[in-house]
Design a protein around this motif. Structure first.
Motif, PDB file in Angstrom:
ATOM      1  N   VAL A  48       0.825  -1.221   0.091  1.00  0.00           N
ATOM      2  CA  VAL A  48       0.082   0.005  -0.172  1.00  0.00           C
ATOM      3  C   VAL A  48       0.840   1.179   0.067  1.00  0.00           C
ATOM      4  CG1 VAL A  48      -1.921   1.264   1.117  1.00  0.00           C
ATOM      5  CG2 VAL A  48      -1.666  -1.241   1.272  1.00  0.00           C
ATOM      6  N   SER A  49       0.697   2.259  -0.764  1.00  0.00           N
ATOM      7  CA  SER A  49       1.455   3.299  -1.009  1.00  0.00           C
ATOM      8  C   SER A  49       0.734   4.391  -1.213  1.00  0.00           C
ATOM      9  CB  SER A  49       2.622   3.200  -2.038  1.00  0.00           C
ATOM     10  OG  SER A  49       3.366   4.608  -2.198  1.00  0.00           O
ATOM     11  N   THR A  50       1.012   5.827  -1.012  1.00  0.00           N
ATOM     12  CA  THR A  50       0.254   6.875  -1.464  1.00  0.00           C
ATOM     13  C   THR A  50       0.953   7.228  -2.973  1.00  0.00           C
ATOM     14  OG1 THR A  50       2.314   8.305  -0.525  1.00  0.00           O
ATOM     15  CG2 THR A  50       0.094   7.979   0.583  1.00  0.00           C
ATOM     16  N   PRO A  51       0.607   8.075  -3.763  1.00  0.00           N
ATOM     17  CA  PRO A  51       1.052   8.055  -4.937  1.00  0.00           C
ATOM     18  C   PRO A  51       2.334   8.908  -5.177  1.00  0.00           C
ATOM     19  CG  PRO A  51      -1.169   9.459  -4.839  1.00  0.00           C
ATOM     20  CD  PRO A  51      -0.765   8.663  -3.582  1.00  0.00           C
ATOM     21  N   GLN A  52       2.926   9.678  -4.017  1.00  0.00           N
ATOM     22  CA  GLN A  52       4.047  10.559  -4.059  1.00  0.00           C
ATOM     23  C   GLN A  52       5.252   9.689  -4.523  1.00  0.00           C
ATOM     24  OE1 GLN A  52       3.222  11.391   0.041  1.00  0.00           O
ATOM     25  NE2 GLN A  52       4.015  13.506  -0.618  1.00  0.00           N
ATOM     26  N   GLU A  53       6.137  10.390  -5.283  1.00  0.00           N
ATOM     27  CA  GLU A  53       7.480   9.907  -5.662  1.00  0.00           C
ATOM     28  C   GLU A  53       8.384   9.308  -4.357  1.00  0.00           C
ATOM     29  OE1 GLU A  53       8.541   8.793  -8.438  1.00  0.00           O
ATOM     30  OE2 GLU A  53       6.670   9.473  -9.182  1.00  0.00           O
ATOM     31  N   VAL A  77      -2.014  -1.127  -3.746  1.00  0.00           N
ATOM     32  CA  VAL A  77      -3.074  -0.196  -3.704  1.00  0.00           C
ATOM     33  C   VAL A  77      -2.562   1.245  -3.473  1.00  0.00           C
ATOM     34  CG1 VAL A  77      -4.816   0.229  -2.052  1.00  0.00           C
ATOM     35  CG2 VAL A  77      -4.397  -2.032  -2.324  1.00  0.00           C
ATOM     36  N   GLN A  78      -3.357   2.063  -3.743  1.00  0.00           N
ATOM     37  CA  GLN A  78      -2.925   3.427  -3.776  1.00  0.00           C
ATOM     38  C   GLN A  78      -3.838   4.022  -2.717  1.00  0.00           C
ATOM     39  OE1 GLN A  78      -1.234   6.265  -7.091  1.00  0.00           O
ATOM     40  NE2 GLN A  78      -3.488   6.366  -7.033  1.00  0.00           N
ATOM     41  N   ASN A  79      -3.169   4.366  -1.782  1.00  0.00           N
ATOM     42  CA  ASN A  79      -3.847   4.964  -0.673  1.00  0.00           C
ATOM     43  C   ASN A  79      -3.794   6.445  -0.778  1.00  0.00           C
ATOM     44  OD1 ASN A  79      -5.159   5.072   1.919  1.00  0.00           O
ATOM     45  ND2 ASN A  79      -3.485   4.964   3.093  1.00  0.00           N
ATOM     46  N   MET A  80      -4.875   7.129  -0.167  1.00  0.00           N
ATOM     47  CA  MET A  80      -4.781   8.630  -0.293  1.00  0.00           C
ATOM     48  C   MET A  80      -4.783   9.223  -1.725  1.00  0.00           C
ATOM     49  SD  MET A  80      -3.084   9.910   3.589  1.00  0.00           S
ATOM     50  CE  MET A  80      -1.480   9.405   2.980  1.00  0.00           C
ATOM     51  N   SER A  81      -5.506   8.526  -2.679  1.00  0.00           N
ATOM     52  CA  SER A  81      -5.230   8.866  -3.958  1.00  0.00           C
ATOM     53  C   SER A  81      -5.980  10.050  -4.374  1.00  0.00           C
ATOM     54  CB  SER A  81      -5.694   7.624  -4.899  1.00  0.00           C
ATOM     55  OG  SER A  81      -6.784   7.304  -4.432  1.00  0.00           O
ATOM     56  N   HIS A  90     -16.007  17.273  -7.075  1.00  0.00           N
ATOM     57  CA  HIS A  90     -14.333  17.597  -7.752  1.00  0.00           C
ATOM     58  C   HIS A  90     -13.198  16.602  -7.082  1.00  0.00           C
ATOM     59  CE1 HIS A  90     -10.900  19.113 -10.022  1.00  0.00           C
ATOM     60  NE2 HIS A  90     -10.511  19.485  -8.436  1.00  0.00           N
ATOM     61  N   LYS A  91     -12.399  15.856  -7.921  1.00  0.00           N
ATOM     62  CA  LYS A  91     -11.376  15.039  -7.266  1.00  0.00           C
ATOM     63  C   LYS A  91     -10.104  15.854  -7.067  1.00  0.00           C
ATOM     64  CE  LYS A  91     -13.056  10.483  -8.569  1.00  0.00           C
ATOM     65  NZ  LYS A  91     -12.834   9.358  -9.137  1.00  0.00           N
ATOM     66  N   GLU A  92      -9.582  16.147  -6.184  1.00  0.00           N
ATOM     67  CA  GLU A  92      -8.341  16.646  -5.759  1.00  0.00           C
ATOM     68  C   GLU A  92      -7.148  15.772  -5.744  1.00  0.00           C
ATOM     69  OE1 GLU A  92      -6.151  20.221  -6.304  1.00  0.00           O
ATOM     70  OE2 GLU A  92      -8.347  20.343  -6.262  1.00  0.00           O
ATOM     71  N   HIS A  93      -6.250  15.648  -6.494  1.00  0.00           N
ATOM     72  CA  HIS A  93      -5.009  14.817  -6.494  1.00  0.00           C
ATOM     73  C   HIS A  93      -4.087  15.372  -5.538  1.00  0.00           C
ATOM     74  CE1 HIS A  93      -6.900  11.615  -9.097  1.00  0.00           C
ATOM     75  NE2 HIS A  93      -7.444  12.591  -9.784  1.00  0.00           N
ATOM     76  N   LEU A 112      -4.563  -3.124  -7.551  1.00  0.00           N
ATOM     77  CA  LEU A 112      -5.821  -3.122  -6.713  1.00  0.00           C
ATOM     78  C   LEU A 112      -6.770  -2.231  -6.464  1.00  0.00           C
ATOM     79  CD1 LEU A 112      -4.373  -5.936  -4.283  1.00  0.00           C
ATOM     80  CD2 LEU A 112      -5.078  -6.365  -6.444  1.00  0.00           C
ATOM     81  N   GLY A 113      -6.325  -0.934  -6.710  1.00  0.00           N
ATOM     82  CA  GLY A 113      -7.221   0.143  -6.498  1.00  0.00           C
ATOM     83  C   GLY A 113      -6.863   1.247  -5.780  1.00  0.00           C
ATOM     84  N   ASP A 114      -7.539   2.466  -5.779  1.00  0.00           N
ATOM     85  CA  ASP A 114      -7.462   3.481  -5.130  1.00  0.00           C
ATOM     86  C   ASP A 114      -8.381   3.653  -3.860  1.00  0.00           C
ATOM     87  OD1 ASP A 114      -5.681   4.930  -7.142  1.00  0.00           O
ATOM     88  OD2 ASP A 114      -7.543   4.863  -8.282  1.00  0.00           O
ATOM     89  N   VAL A 115      -7.588   4.134  -2.811  1.00  0.00           N
ATOM     90  CA  VAL A 115      -8.446   4.503  -1.640  1.00  0.00           C
ATOM     91  C   VAL A 115      -8.436   6.090  -1.581  1.00  0.00           C
ATOM     92  CG1 VAL A 115      -8.674   4.112   0.896  1.00  0.00           C
ATOM     93  CG2 VAL A 115      -7.979   2.421  -0.493  1.00  0.00           C
ATOM     94  N   PRO A 116      -9.588   6.745  -1.477  1.00  0.00           N
ATOM     95  CA  PRO A 116      -9.437   8.063  -1.325  1.00  0.00           C
ATOM     96  C   PRO A 116      -9.309   8.696   0.026  1.00  0.00           C
ATOM     97  CG  PRO A 116     -11.730   7.225  -1.664  1.00  0.00           C
ATOM     98  CD  PRO A 116     -10.856   6.140  -1.800  1.00  0.00           C
ATOM     99  N   ILE A 117      -8.747   9.821   0.199  1.00  0.00           N
ATOM    100  CA  ILE A 117      -8.784  10.592   1.533  1.00  0.00           C
ATOM    101  C   ILE A 117     -10.197  10.786   1.613  1.00  0.00           C
ATOM    102  CG2 ILE A 117      -8.055  12.499   2.520  1.00  0.00           C
ATOM    103  CD1 ILE A 117      -5.893  12.782   1.002  1.00  0.00           C
ATOM    104  N   SER A 118     -10.633  10.321   3.091  1.00  0.00           N
ATOM    105  CA  SER A 118     -11.884  10.435   3.665  1.00  0.00           C
ATOM    106  C   SER A 118     -12.174  10.890   4.936  1.00  0.00           C
ATOM    107  CB  SER A 118     -12.631   9.203   2.994  1.00  0.00           C
ATOM    108  OG  SER A 118     -14.000   9.366   3.874  1.00  0.00           O
ATOM    109  N   LEU A 119     -12.833  11.833   5.017  1.00  0.00           N
ATOM    110  CA  LEU A 119     -13.045  12.378   6.650  1.00  0.00           C
ATOM    111  C   LEU A 119     -13.858  11.237   7.174  1.00  0.00           C
ATOM    112  CD1 LEU A 119     -13.076  14.718   8.460  1.00  0.00           C
ATOM    113  CD2 LEU A 119     -15.118  15.509   7.801  1.00  0.00           C
ATOM    114  N   ASP A 120     -14.858  10.739   6.619  1.00  0.00           N
ATOM    115  CA  ASP A 120     -15.525   9.458   7.202  1.00  0.00           C
ATOM    116  C   ASP A 120     -14.885   8.533   7.705  1.00  0.00           C
ATOM    117  OD1 ASP A 120     -17.819  10.742   6.655  1.00  0.00           O
ATOM    118  OD2 ASP A 120     -18.231   9.750   4.742  1.00  0.00           O
ATOM    119  N   ILE A 121     -13.689   8.160   6.931  1.00  0.00           N
ATOM    120  CA  ILE A 121     -12.775   6.933   7.321  1.00  0.00           C
ATOM    121  C   ILE A 121     -12.148   7.550   8.515  1.00  0.00           C
ATOM    122  CG2 ILE A 121     -10.686   5.737   6.697  1.00  0.00           C
ATOM    123  CD1 ILE A 121     -11.800   5.666   3.824  1.00  0.00           C
TER     124      ILE A 121
END
Length: 136
Positions: A48-53, A77-81, A90-93, A112-121
């Motif tokens: 699991v990783s964020t998309p940052q270099e 998996v891309q976390n905080m995508s 609007h999606k802000e990357h 395996l997919g993207d996990v967005p940043i979410s206040l609910d999570i």
């Protein structure tokens, strides 16, 4: 000390009959990761990783480590995508876009997919209630 804790966790805890045991590891390829990869019979790893270099450099080292010790990589998996605005959608990357997906593609690993940043999570995690239980 790390190896002792891992030995205790794997050999001195009565886990009962398990179908799956997930071990959440910190980023990197240090003693803990290498010890688990060498001493625990792993059927696979999900990275699991964020998309940052900067984060993806740890991912690349992890891919090489798991391959070297013959642990199959199930996928990435891309976390905080992205952050999705609740008002307009609007999606802000914030941390970049598709870094983990591109890394997975370049190493021929399933994405395996993207996990967005979410206040609910965040809120449900702070309450000790996994979001998948609170809001399936």
């Amino acid at each position: 000390m790390v190896m002792s804790a891992i030995d205790q966790m794997m050999n001195k805890v009565d886990w009962g009959d398990l179908d799956v045991l997930i071990i959440d590891m910190p980023p990197g390829t240090g003693d803990a990761q290498l010890t688990v990869a060498q001493r625990v019979p792993l059927t696979g790893a999900v990275i699991v990783s964020t998309p940052q270099e900067i984060a993806l450099s740890d991912v690349v080292r992890g891919i090489h480590m798991f391959r070297q010790v013959h642990v199959p990589i199930i996928g990435l998996v891309q976390n905080m995508s992205y952050h999705k605005c609740k008002e307009c959608g609007h999606k802000e990357h914030i941390f970049g876009q598709e870094g983990a997906k591109n890394t997975a593609d370049s190493f021929n690993i399933p994405f395996l997919g993207d996990v967005p940043i979410s206040l609910d999570i965040r809120v449900s995690s702070d309450q000790g209630k996994p979001i998948t239980i609170k809001d399936p």
